[in-house]
Design an enzyme around this catalytic site. Structure first.
Site, PDB file in Angstrom:
ATOM      1  N   GLY A   1       0.719  -1.154  -0.104  1.00 63.32           N
ATOM      2  CA  GLY A   1       0.192  -0.022   0.173  1.00 63.32           C
ATOM      3  C   GLY A   1       0.835   1.217  -0.019  1.00 63.32           C
TER       4      GLY A   1
ATOM      5  N   ASP B   1       7.782   6.566   9.317  1.00 62.09           N
ATOM      6  CA  ASP B   1       7.256   6.321  10.515  1.00 62.09           C
ATOM      7  C   ASP B   1       5.838   6.966  10.799  1.00 62.09           C
ATOM      8  OD1 ASP B   1       7.686   4.157  12.268  1.00 62.09           O
ATOM      9  OD2 ASP B   1       8.279   5.709  13.890  1.00 62.09           O
TER      10      ASP B   1
END
Length: 211
Positions: A12, A69
């Protein structure tokens, strides 16, 4: 096209990053396709973990690397789950799931009147593993935490992440709209701007043309 390794094997993320960065002449290759093992993420901040992942992927492959992140930061919980968002309710044997993470979030928020939360994404682009000036950008998406989930789209904490201006949760948004508004989309736009500025400066100095 400039080849850049994505410090993730998530399909994704690869699709999302590739669609945006191809316009800047960047060909994203997932680290899994290059035999790069997952990096350790021992830090307590998004930027430190993203730097560690990008540096690791660049060192193993010799290519520029992009890492991200991200997670959910809730005001009433002192910023938790933060960098532990994906493993907030992880069991001792390492099992984890969105359902368990959401159940813990709801339990931890019981009785809280401050429902504010923010999705945060930090992106790091490293030209080499020893790059002293990596490009670091951040995107955030502010909302509120609902006790009762709504919507079937998205993933993670999306069913509980309510957007007051839209009157919907992230899980109720069409994917196309979410991909414009999300924390990761905002960080990507900042990264694209920084990369284009750098490439323009390189051309202005007469260096070999970059995409």
């Amino acid at each position: 096209m400039k080849k850049v390794v994505l410090a993730s094997g998530n399909p994704g993320k690869l699709k999302e990053f590739s669609a945006s960065l191809s316009a800047a002449g960047i060909d994203m290759v997932p680290q899994s396709a290059l035999g790069v093992p997952e990096a350790e993420e021992p830090f307590h901040t998004f930027v430190e973990n993203a730097l560690a992942k990008a540096r690791h992927a660049s060192r193993v492959t010799g290519l520029p690397a992009l890492a991200d992140d991200s997670g959910l930061c809730v005001h009433a919980l002192g910023g938790a789950p933060g960098v532990y968002s994906a493993r907030y309710a992880q069991t001792p044997d390492g099992a984890r799931s969105d359902a368990a993470n959401n159940a813990r979030l709801v339990a931890d928020m019981a009785g809280q009147t401050d429902r504010r939360g923010s999705y945060v994404a930090v992106l790091v682009y490293m030209r080499s593993p020893d790059d002293p000036r990596p490009i670091v950008v951040e995107g955030s998406w502010d909302g509120e935490i609902l006790e009762t989930p709504r919507g079937t789209h998205g993933f993670g904490y999306d069913p509980h992440f309510y957007l007051p201006d839209l009157g919907m949760t992230a899980a109720e948004l069409p994917l196309e709209q979410k991909n414009v508004l999300s924390h990761r989309a905002r960080a990507l736009r900042s990264l694209l701007q920084a990369l284009r500025s750098e490439f323009d400066q390189d051309r202005g100095r007469g260096e070999p043309a970059r995409p």
